[in-house]
Design an enzyme around this catalytic site. Structure first.
Site, PDB file in Angstrom:
ATOM      1  N   GLY A  56      20.878  55.344  14.534  1.00 51.09           N
ATOM      2  CA  GLY A  56      19.503  55.215  14.834  1.00 51.09           C
ATOM      3  C   GLY A  56      18.780  56.163  13.603  1.00 51.09           C
ATOM      4  O   GLY A  56      19.383  56.712  13.023  1.00 51.09           O
ATOM      5  N   CYS A  83      27.283  57.674  13.425  1.00 48.57           N
ATOM      6  CA  CYS A  83      26.120  58.137  12.597  1.00 48.57           C
ATOM      7  C   CYS A  83      25.229  58.857  13.357  1.00 48.57           C
ATOM      8  O   CYS A  83      25.548  60.136  13.705  1.00 48.57           O
ATOM      9  CB  CYS A  83      25.299  56.759  11.989  1.00 48.57           C
ATOM     10  SG  CYS A  83      24.146  57.271  10.665  1.00 48.57           S
ATOM     11  N   TYR A  84      23.930  58.668  13.789  1.00 48.04           N
ATOM     12  CA  TYR A  84      23.113  59.334  14.570  1.00 48.04           C
ATOM     13  C   TYR A  84      23.813  59.835  15.866  1.00 48.04           C
ATOM     14  O   TYR A  84      23.625  60.692  16.345  1.00 48.04           O
ATOM     15  CB  TYR A  84      21.590  58.567  14.955  1.00 48.04           C
ATOM     16  CG  TYR A  84      21.014  59.257  15.975  1.00 48.04           C
ATOM     17  CD1 TYR A  84      19.945  60.403  15.704  1.00 48.04           C
ATOM     18  CD2 TYR A  84      21.049  58.884  17.215  1.00 48.04           C
ATOM     19  CE1 TYR A  84      19.357  61.180  16.297  1.00 48.04           C
ATOM     20  CE2 TYR A  84      20.004  59.709  18.352  1.00 48.04           C
ATOM     21  CZ  TYR A  84      19.222  60.827  17.638  1.00 48.04           C
ATOM     22  OH  TYR A  84      18.567  61.213  18.669  1.00 48.04           O
ATOM     23  N   HIS A 170      29.477  53.617   9.019  1.00 41.63           N
ATOM     24  CA  HIS A 170      29.332  52.526   9.689  1.00 41.63           C
ATOM     25  C   HIS A 170      30.254  51.270   9.899  1.00 41.63           C
ATOM     26  O   HIS A 170      30.491  50.722   8.744  1.00 41.63           O
ATOM     27  CB  HIS A 170      28.100  51.780   9.627  1.00 41.63           C
ATOM     28  CG  HIS A 170      26.757  52.433   9.927  1.00 41.63           C
ATOM     29  ND1 HIS A 170      25.897  52.519  11.165  1.00 41.63           N
ATOM     30  CD2 HIS A 170      26.163  53.325   9.193  1.00 41.63           C
ATOM     31  CE1 HIS A 170      25.166  53.170  11.166  1.00 41.63           C
ATOM     32  NE2 HIS A 170      24.919  53.695  10.028  1.00 41.63           N
ATOM     33  N   GLU A 172      30.955  48.954  11.739  1.00 38.89           N
ATOM     34  CA  GLU A 172      30.646  47.661  12.128  1.00 38.89           C
ATOM     35  C   GLU A 172      30.307  46.650  11.037  1.00 38.89           C
ATOM     36  O   GLU A 172      30.246  45.435  11.465  1.00 38.89           O
ATOM     37  CB  GLU A 172      29.708  47.800  13.301  1.00 38.89           C
ATOM     38  CG  GLU A 172      28.105  48.115  12.803  1.00 38.89           C
ATOM     39  CD  GLU A 172      27.871  49.510  12.748  1.00 38.89           C
ATOM     40  OE1 GLU A 172      29.010  50.496  12.667  1.00 38.89           O
ATOM     41  OE2 GLU A 172      26.970  50.067  12.751  1.00 38.89           O
ATOM     42  N   SER A 224      15.966  21.211  25.883  1.00 43.34           N
ATOM     43  CA  SER A 224      15.011  21.409  24.721  1.00 43.34           C
ATOM     44  C   SER A 224      15.627  20.463  23.469  1.00 43.34           C
ATOM     45  O   SER A 224      15.141  19.939  22.550  1.00 43.34           O
ATOM     46  CB  SER A 224      14.812  22.667  24.314  1.00 43.34           C
ATOM     47  OG  SER A 224      15.772  23.485  23.517  1.00 43.34           O
ATOM     48  N   GLY A 225      17.043  20.250  23.701  1.00 38.97           N
ATOM     49  CA  GLY A 225      17.782  19.658  22.569  1.00 38.97           C
ATOM     50  C   GLY A 225      18.364  20.820  21.659  1.00 38.97           C
ATOM     51  O   GLY A 225      18.943  20.669  20.726  1.00 38.97           O
ATOM     52  N   GLY A 226      18.007  22.039  21.786  1.00 40.87           N
ATOM     53  CA  GLY A 226      18.508  23.257  21.146  1.00 40.87           C
ATOM     54  C   GLY A 226      19.726  23.642  21.476  1.00 40.87           C
ATOM     55  O   GLY A 226      20.195  23.092  22.634  1.00 40.87           O
ATOM     56  N   VAL A 227      20.509  24.578  20.942  1.00 42.33           N
ATOM     57  CA  VAL A 227      21.962  24.787  21.213  1.00 42.33           C
ATOM     58  C   VAL A 227      21.995  25.456  22.725  1.00 42.33           C
ATOM     59  O   VAL A 227      22.818  24.906  23.507  1.00 42.33           O
ATOM     60  CB  VAL A 227      22.512  26.054  20.260  1.00 42.33           C
ATOM     61  CG1 VAL A 227      23.924  26.231  20.478  1.00 42.33           C
ATOM     62  CG2 VAL A 227      22.480  25.337  18.792  1.00 42.33           C
ATOM     63  N   ASP A 228      21.148  26.563  22.943  1.00 39.51           N
ATOM     64  CA  ASP A 228      21.421  27.089  24.207  1.00 39.51           C
ATOM     65  C   ASP A 228      21.243  26.328  25.315  1.00 39.51           C
ATOM     66  O   ASP A 228      22.071  26.405  26.192  1.00 39.51           O
ATOM     67  CB  ASP A 228      20.574  28.441  24.228  1.00 39.51           C
ATOM     68  CG  ASP A 228      20.639  29.425  22.868  1.00 39.51           C
ATOM     69  OD1 ASP A 228      21.566  29.237  22.345  1.00 39.51           O
ATOM     70  OD2 ASP A 228      19.728  30.100  22.857  1.00 39.51           O
ATOM     71  N   SER A 229      20.101  25.582  25.413  1.00 38.75           N
ATOM     72  CA  SER A 229      19.809  24.952  26.648  1.00 38.75           C
ATOM     73  C   SER A 229      20.792  23.619  26.951  1.00 38.75           C
ATOM     74  O   SER A 229      21.099  23.411  27.877  1.00 38.75           O
ATOM     75  CB  SER A 229      18.386  24.309  26.760  1.00 38.75           C
ATOM     76  OG  SER A 229      17.917  23.223  25.780  1.00 38.75           O
ATOM     77  N   SER A 230      21.303  23.221  25.546  1.00 45.94           N
ATOM     78  CA  SER A 230      22.132  22.207  25.833  1.00 45.94           C
ATOM     79  C   SER A 230      23.797  22.760  26.269  1.00 45.94           C
ATOM     80  O   SER A 230      24.234  21.822  27.207  1.00 45.94           O
ATOM     81  CB  SER A 230      22.340  21.458  24.203  1.00 45.94           C
ATOM     82  OG  SER A 230      21.253  21.059  23.740  1.00 45.94           O
ATOM     83  N   LYS A 368      25.042  34.451  20.207  1.00 47.13           N
ATOM     84  CA  LYS A 368      24.845  32.892  19.701  1.00 47.13           C
ATOM     85  C   LYS A 368      26.212  32.124  19.405  1.00 47.13           C
ATOM     86  O   LYS A 368      26.354  30.970  19.519  1.00 47.13           O
ATOM     87  CB  LYS A 368      23.819  32.931  18.299  1.00 47.13           C
ATOM     88  CG  LYS A 368      23.304  31.543  18.023  1.00 47.13           C
ATOM     89  CD  LYS A 368      22.243  31.222  19.054  1.00 47.13           C
ATOM     90  CE  LYS A 368      21.457  29.942  18.694  1.00 47.13           C
ATOM     91  NZ  LYS A 368      20.489  29.800  19.755  1.00 47.13           N
TER      92      LYS A 368
END
Ligand code: XMP
Length: 512
Positions: A56, A83-84, A170, A172, A224-230, A368
């Protein structure tokens, strides 16, 4: 379905926090990001196998800096401070954190102690990303130093008995070689995880769990045709079949042919109960004469909800409403949010007057790319699963100024040509978002022997991972040349094409 093993990630406002969660999951351990001020009771309730403190921007000596309850160190749960997070651990346990004259930043050689369980399997010298000004000058009692760099005397520390570890670097980020191995060592060597979180079982388990939860009740989904709602819709369909009804609202602001493509996939390929509502004219008339981008967003958002409510009313009472919420949408930082540049509401936000009893959010725990994996497992076509992000207000915010049907058609055609050529040149995967913008600018041109006075189309293409910052994509000239020549030849009323070479910041990705 969640695994029994959990790693809690306490968010101290670092920019890589979601990446830490991703890395833990890549090691097959389920992880959750929580605000740094989570109570001790809540932690006990969640019963994690281990805790990670993120980095942070704060300094532990600043009174307003984020701190956690010191009792966390007495829970007997292994902790890794990054780190922090390491500095905070030091500060709270009685060590000394000091300010360096100079910031240490970049890929740095770190000399570590390979006998530490955190560095199991490592050589002595490793390259990790350092990014700090404060540093640990003296470790707390019971700790020993297990790493250093030329500028940082204590780049890693441990209290092996209490299973408390700190690293200044870091692990990650990709810049840190074998960084994921450090995280994996923490999970497996220190926390004793078994690693039973797997994406492939997620799909199967979710279908079973959704079927149990919903039984033969009715479910409604705004598609909506987007990835998530599909992905959410297909998952629900596999679980409850015809008890799911999807409403797909075509407001006419989608890309060329998109409405038909969505309908084709969901109605024909998956045989989902689909209601397509064609409300292009209604949206166009609401938007008529509106030039302010925020007002466009507001009108579209409100109208969307209104239409959805009207359609839902026709169906009558339902038991569940599906939302395609994903994990980054729900992570609540303990540190509040920055200034609002644009109101990025997702069109299809929660309607007030739809008659339902409960919300189901089957993707709530996924990132995602995990959602995409589920989508592929469910058999959703690749071109939908890997579809680039598309804003809820659609093409309305890619036409500068007022919106007319003619302008929409010009933009749809130009945008399709740009997308076709990018895909043909195999650039689709490396450019994260690319589209055409219809500037409201007209300029003089010459075509054949005729003077023209027509629109300028701008092309926008950006490379980014988080969409918060990004750089303009260096598309080869030959590709741009082809796009430009096709647009002015094939799309009526366009006589000029320009390429946007601004990064974000200072520009944003969309023009409005
Ligand atoms: P900007 O233009 O702010 O965009 O750099 C960042 C990302 O957000 C998308 N975007 C939106 N998405 N509703 C959405 O659902 C909106 O009003 C909206 N505005 C921008 C944009 O496409 C990019 O991916």
């Amino acid at each position: 379905m969640k695994s029994n093993e959990l790693i809690l990630i306490l968010d101290f406002g670092g920019q890589y926090n979601q990446l830490i969660a991703r890395r833990v999951r890549e090691c097959n351990v389920y992880s959750e990001v929580v605000p740094y001020h989570i109570s001790i009771e809540k932690i006990k309730e969640k019963n994690p196998k281990g805790i990670i403190f993120t980095g942070g921007p704060a300094s532990v000596y600043n009174e307003e800096s984020p701190m956690c309850d010191k009792a966390i160190f007495e829970l007997g749960i292994p902790i890794l401070g990054i780190c922090y997070g390491m500095q905070l651990m030091t500060h709270l346990l009685g060590g000394t954190v000091s300010k360096a004259n100079k910031r240490e930043y970049g890929a740095t050689s770190v000399c570590i102690t390979p006998s530490s369980p955190l560095f199991n399997g490592f050589q002595e010298i490793n390259t990790f990303l350092m990014s700090h000004t404060d540093f640990v000058e003296k470790v707390p009692e019971g700790f020993s130093a297990i790493g250093n760099t030329d500028h940082c005397p204590i780049a890693a520390m441990q209290n092996e008995n209490k299973k408390l570890y700190g690293i200044q670097f870091h692990p990650e980020v990709n810049l840190s070689e074998n960084g994921t191995q450090v995280i994996s060592n923490f999970l497996y060597q220190i926390c004793g995880c078994k690693g039973d979180w797997k994406m492939s079982s997620f799909t199967k388990d979710s279908i079973v769990a959704l079927r149990e939860k919903i039984g033969d009740k009715k479910v409604l989904c705004a598609l909506s045709g987007g990835v998530d709602s599909s992905v959410a819709a297909v998952l629900l369909h596999k679980a409850v079949g015809k008890n799911l009804t999807c409403i797909f609202l075509d407001h006419g602001l989608l890309r060329k042919n998109e409405g038909d493509e969505v309908e084709n996939i969901f109605r024909n390929q998956f045989d989902i109960n689909l209601i397509r509502v064609n409300v292009q004219d209604r949206f166009l008339s609401k938007l008529s004469g509106i030039i302010d981008p925020e007002q466009k967003r507001k009108i579209i958002g409100e109208e969307f909800i209104r239409v959805f409510e009207e359609e839902a009313k026709k169906i009558g009472a339902v038991d569940f409403l599906v939302q395609g919420t994903i994990y980054p949408d729900v992570i609540e930082s303990g540190l509040g949010k920055g200034a609002v540049i644009k109101s990025h509401h997702n069109v299809g936000g929660l309607p007030d007057h739809v008659d339902f009893k409960e919300i189901v959010e089957p993707l709530r725990d996924l990132f995602k790319d995990e959602v995409r994996k589920v989508g592929l497992e469910l058999g959703i076509p690749e071109n939908l699963v890997f579809r680039q992000p598309f804003p809820g207000p659609g093409l309305a915010i890619r036409i500068i100024g007022d919106i007319t049907e003619d302008k929409l058609n010009i933009l749809k055609d130009a945008d399709l040509i740009f997308r076709e050529e990018v895909e043909k040149a195999n650039l689709g995967k490396s450019i994260n978002q690319y589209f055409a913008v219809l500037t409201n600018l007209k300029s003089v041109g010459v075509m054949g022997d005729e003077r023209t006075y027509d629109y300028t189309v701008a092309l926008r293409a950006v490379e980014t991972t988080d969409f918060m910052t990004g750089v303009w994509s260096k598309i080869p000239y030959e590709v741009l040349e082809k796009v430009s020549s096709r647009i002015v030849n094939e799309v009526k009323h366009v006589n000029r094409v320009v390429y946007d070479i601004t990064s974000k910041p200072p520009a944003t990705i969309e023009w409005e």
